[in-house]
Design an enzyme around this catalytic site. Sequence first.
Site, short mmCIF file in Angstrom:
data_model
loop_
_atom_site.label_atom_id
_atom_site.label_comp_id
_atom_site.label_asym_id
_atom_site.label_seq_id
_atom_site.Cartn_x
_atom_site.Cartn_y
_atom_site.Cartn_z
CB SER A 30 -0.95 -0.09 1.20
OG SER A 30 -1.91 0.92 1.14
CG HIS A 56 -5.88 -1.57 -0.22
ND1 HIS A 56 -5.33 -1.10 -1.40
CD2 HIS A 56 -5.10 -1.06 0.78
CE1 HIS A 56 -4.28 -0.34 -1.12
NE2 HIS A 56 -4.12 -0.31 0.20
CG ASP A 109 -7.11 -1.92 -3.93
OD1 ASP A 109 -7.69 -1.06 -3.23
OD2 ASP A 109 -5.90 -2.13 -3.85
C1 MLT Z 1 -1.39 5.97 -0.18
O1 MLT Z 1 -1.77 6.95 0.41
O2 MLT Z 1 -0.20 5.69 -0.34
C2 MLT Z 1 -2.44 5.07 -0.72
O3 MLT Z 1 -3.67 5.73 -0.75
C3 MLT Z 1 -2.51 3.79 0.02
C4 MLT Z 1 -2.86 4.00 1.46
O4 MLT Z 1 -1.97 4.26 2.24
O5 MLT Z 1 -4.04 3.90 1.82
#
Ligand code: MLT
Length: 205
Positions: free
Chosen positions: A103, A184, A153
């Site tokens: 992520s 996700h 996701d």
């Molecule tokens: C991010 O902010 O890098 C992406 O939206 C993934 C997350 O951290 O939720």
Amino acid sequence: MTEFIHRFEPATRAGSPPLLLLHGTGGDENDLLGLGKMISPDSALLSPRGRVLEHGMPRFFRRLAEGVFDEEDVRRRALELGDFVADARKRYGIAAPVAVGFSNGANIAAALLLLKPDVLAGAALLRAMVPLSDPPTANLVGKPVQLLSGQADPIVPASNSAKLAMLLSDAGARVDHRVLPAGHQLSQADVTLARNWIRSVEALA
Ligand code: MLT
């Protein structure tokens, strides 16, 4: 030199690729140690904690909203992370690591690949998205990159991960992009695929 709170675990077998473990929003340096051990049990593990706080939750760079990044901060933090890795390589005597990011951690790993390709030997990007709207032309020739996306996701649209795969392969990376029947969150399939991919990377090294 920017210090990151981090954990380091030495390799248990010479020649195993060191892993740079990069957690998701709200995680820390302990989060991905278990995943690292599952996908490459003998590797050295270098696991920093993101230095940005969002309502108390560690991250690797600032965002303006979900999926909307402060790109100036992305660039700055990716370079900071690159300096940390260079320093840690000297301190711990390890080769260039393969990033394993989830992520937000996958997004900073993607930014690092595009901005400072030499820092990483490769990367497994779990639920990553395009980190920069106008990335520099990077030379990623031959670099192995695995991109594991979730079909359902809610944070990363399929078009976005497809664009990232294209961006990286246009720069010369050997991209293995799989779209899993997942959201996700990670699934057992991620672990199995990442483990097999790391083995194939190791065999090539
Ligand atoms: C991010 O902010 O890098 C992406 O939206 C993934 C997350 O951290 O939720």
